[in-house]
Write a protein that holds these residues in place. Sequence first.
Motif, PDB file in Angstrom:
ATOM      1  N   LEU A 185     -29.715  41.096 -52.394  1.00 53.30           N
ATOM      2  CA  LEU A 185     -31.157  41.170 -52.585  1.00 53.30           C
ATOM      3  C   LEU A 185     -31.635  42.618 -52.567  1.00 53.30           C
ATOM      4  O   LEU A 185     -32.487  42.990 -53.370  1.00 53.30           O
ATOM      5  CB  LEU A 185     -31.878  40.355 -51.515  1.00 53.30           C
ATOM      6  N   LEU A 186     -31.068  43.419 -51.689  1.00 51.17           N
ATOM      7  CA  LEU A 186     -31.442  44.825 -51.615  1.00 51.17           C
ATOM      8  C   LEU A 186     -31.133  45.526 -52.932  1.00 51.17           C
ATOM      9  O   LEU A 186     -31.930  46.314 -53.437  1.00 51.17           O
ATOM     10  CB  LEU A 186     -30.732  45.518 -50.449  1.00 51.17           C
ATOM     11  N   HIS A 187     -29.972  45.213 -53.511  1.00 49.23           N
ATOM     12  CA  HIS A 187     -29.590  45.796 -54.803  1.00 49.23           C
ATOM     13  C   HIS A 187     -30.584  45.381 -55.885  1.00 49.23           C
ATOM     14  O   HIS A 187     -31.006  46.188 -56.700  1.00 49.23           O
ATOM     15  CB  HIS A 187     -28.167  45.364 -55.186  1.00 49.23           C
ATOM     16  N   PHE A 214     -35.048  46.631 -59.429  1.00 53.58           N
ATOM     17  CA  PHE A 214     -36.388  46.297 -59.891  1.00 53.58           C
ATOM     18  C   PHE A 214     -37.313  47.499 -59.721  1.00 53.58           C
ATOM     19  O   PHE A 214     -38.089  47.820 -60.624  1.00 53.58           O
ATOM     20  CB  PHE A 214     -36.940  45.093 -59.124  1.00 53.58           C
ATOM     21  N   GLU A 215     -37.234  48.143 -58.577  1.00 52.65           N
ATOM     22  CA  GLU A 215     -38.076  49.317 -58.333  1.00 52.65           C
ATOM     23  C   GLU A 215     -37.794  50.411 -59.349  1.00 52.65           C
ATOM     24  O   GLU A 215     -38.712  51.074 -59.841  1.00 52.65           O
ATOM     25  CB  GLU A 215     -37.859  49.838 -56.911  1.00 52.65           C
ATOM     26  N   ALA A 257     -39.702  53.441 -63.867  1.00 49.95           N
ATOM     27  CA  ALA A 257     -39.359  53.994 -65.173  1.00 49.95           C
ATOM     28  C   ALA A 257     -40.347  53.583 -66.262  1.00 49.95           C
ATOM     29  O   ALA A 257     -40.571  54.332 -67.217  1.00 49.95           O
ATOM     30  CB  ALA A 257     -37.940  53.570 -65.565  1.00 49.95           C
ATOM     31  N   HIS A 258     -40.956  52.406 -66.128  1.00 46.72           N
ATOM     32  CA  HIS A 258     -41.739  51.872 -67.242  1.00 46.72           C
ATOM     33  C   HIS A 258     -43.221  51.639 -66.962  1.00 46.72           C
ATOM     34  O   HIS A 258     -43.969  51.394 -67.909  1.00 46.72           O
ATOM     35  CB  HIS A 258     -41.117  50.552 -67.723  1.00 46.72           C
ATOM     36  N   GLN A 299     -49.370  42.082 -63.549  1.00 46.36           N
ATOM     37  CA  GLN A 299     -49.105  40.663 -63.770  1.00 46.36           C
ATOM     38  C   GLN A 299     -47.755  40.479 -64.464  1.00 46.36           C
ATOM     39  O   GLN A 299     -46.981  39.592 -64.113  1.00 46.36           O
ATOM     40  CB  GLN A 299     -50.230  40.040 -64.609  1.00 46.36           C
ATOM     41  N   VAL A 300     -47.467  41.328 -65.428  1.00 49.73           N
ATOM     42  CA  VAL A 300     -46.182  41.255 -66.137  1.00 49.73           C
ATOM     43  C   VAL A 300     -45.036  41.520 -65.168  1.00 49.73           C
ATOM     44  O   VAL A 300     -44.045  40.787 -65.155  1.00 49.73           O
ATOM     45  CB  VAL A 300     -46.149  42.252 -67.319  1.00 49.73           C
ATOM     46  N   PHE A 301     -45.178  42.534 -64.341  1.00 55.20           N
ATOM     47  CA  PHE A 301     -44.109  42.832 -63.380  1.00 55.20           C
ATOM     48  C   PHE A 301     -43.979  41.733 -62.328  1.00 55.20           C
ATOM     49  O   PHE A 301     -42.866  41.433 -61.879  1.00 55.20           O
ATOM     50  CB  PHE A 301     -44.322  44.202 -62.709  1.00 55.20           C
ATOM     51  N   LEU A 302     -45.076  41.116 -61.944  1.00 51.59           N
ATOM     52  CA  LEU A 302     -45.006  40.001 -60.998  1.00 51.59           C
ATOM     53  C   LEU A 302     -44.193  38.857 -61.602  1.00 51.59           C
ATOM     54  O   LEU A 302     -43.284  38.315 -60.966  1.00 51.59           O
ATOM     55  CB  LEU A 302     -46.403  39.522 -60.629  1.00 51.59           C
ATOM     56  N   LYS A 303     -44.503  38.501 -62.838  1.00 49.94           N
ATOM     57  CA  LYS A 303     -43.749  37.437 -63.513  1.00 49.94           C
ATOM     58  C   LYS A 303     -42.291  37.852 -63.700  1.00 49.94           C
ATOM     59  O   LYS A 303     -41.376  37.036 -63.584  1.00 49.94           O
ATOM     60  CB  LYS A 303     -44.377  37.110 -64.873  1.00 49.94           C
ATOM     61  N   PHE A 304     -42.082  39.110 -64.001  1.00 49.32           N
ATOM     62  CA  PHE A 304     -40.744  39.671 -64.190  1.00 49.32           C
ATOM     63  C   PHE A 304     -39.930  39.510 -62.907  1.00 49.32           C
ATOM     64  O   PHE A 304     -38.773  39.110 -62.928  1.00 49.32           O
ATOM     65  CB  PHE A 304     -40.915  41.147 -64.557  1.00 49.32           C
TER      66      PHE A 304
END
Length: 177
Positions: A2-4, A9-10, A15-16, A40-45
């Motif tokens: 999970l840490l990885h 994700f971070e 980066a984007h 919202q996009v990153f939350l869904k991502f």
Amino acid sequence: MLLHKEKKFEEVFRAHFRELHNYAYRFFEDTNIAEEVVQQVFLKFWERDWEKVIHTSAKAYLYRSVYNESLNLLKRNSLKKQYETYQSQHASIETYNDDSDSELRKQLQVALSHLPEKCRTVFEMSRFQELKNQEIASELNLSLKTVEGHMTKALRHLRIYLFDYLTGLVLTLMYGL
């Protein structure tokens, strides 16, 4: 593990985010709305198993997601403005009376009767008894994911089943057809 995943994700987020924000800004010309869309996009991502879902690059996936989220928001805002305009022009709609209300209730009951019993029970507890998903899960001895699955299924079914009726009702209210 999970840490990885969190670290990766971070990295993708850092980066984007800025370039996606700039892209979303072009749709709305409002920095706050653009930020909300990208968040919202990153939350869904994050909620999806994004490392397995993406078949192209993360960047391409995120751009397409921001595009789709932006178009959806623009569409919702347009419909909302149309509704508000209609409401202001027709402050008191008298055509929507008890008959329409009882017919809608009847249509809803018919639609609900086509659902499996557990799915219908979960929906009714959520919408009619106003219980939270966790409360429903506890009361019915189900997992939270199962309750969410039942709600998704019920809402999808109702959206499909009631679409024609509600479209006709809206047209009747708006245009007196």
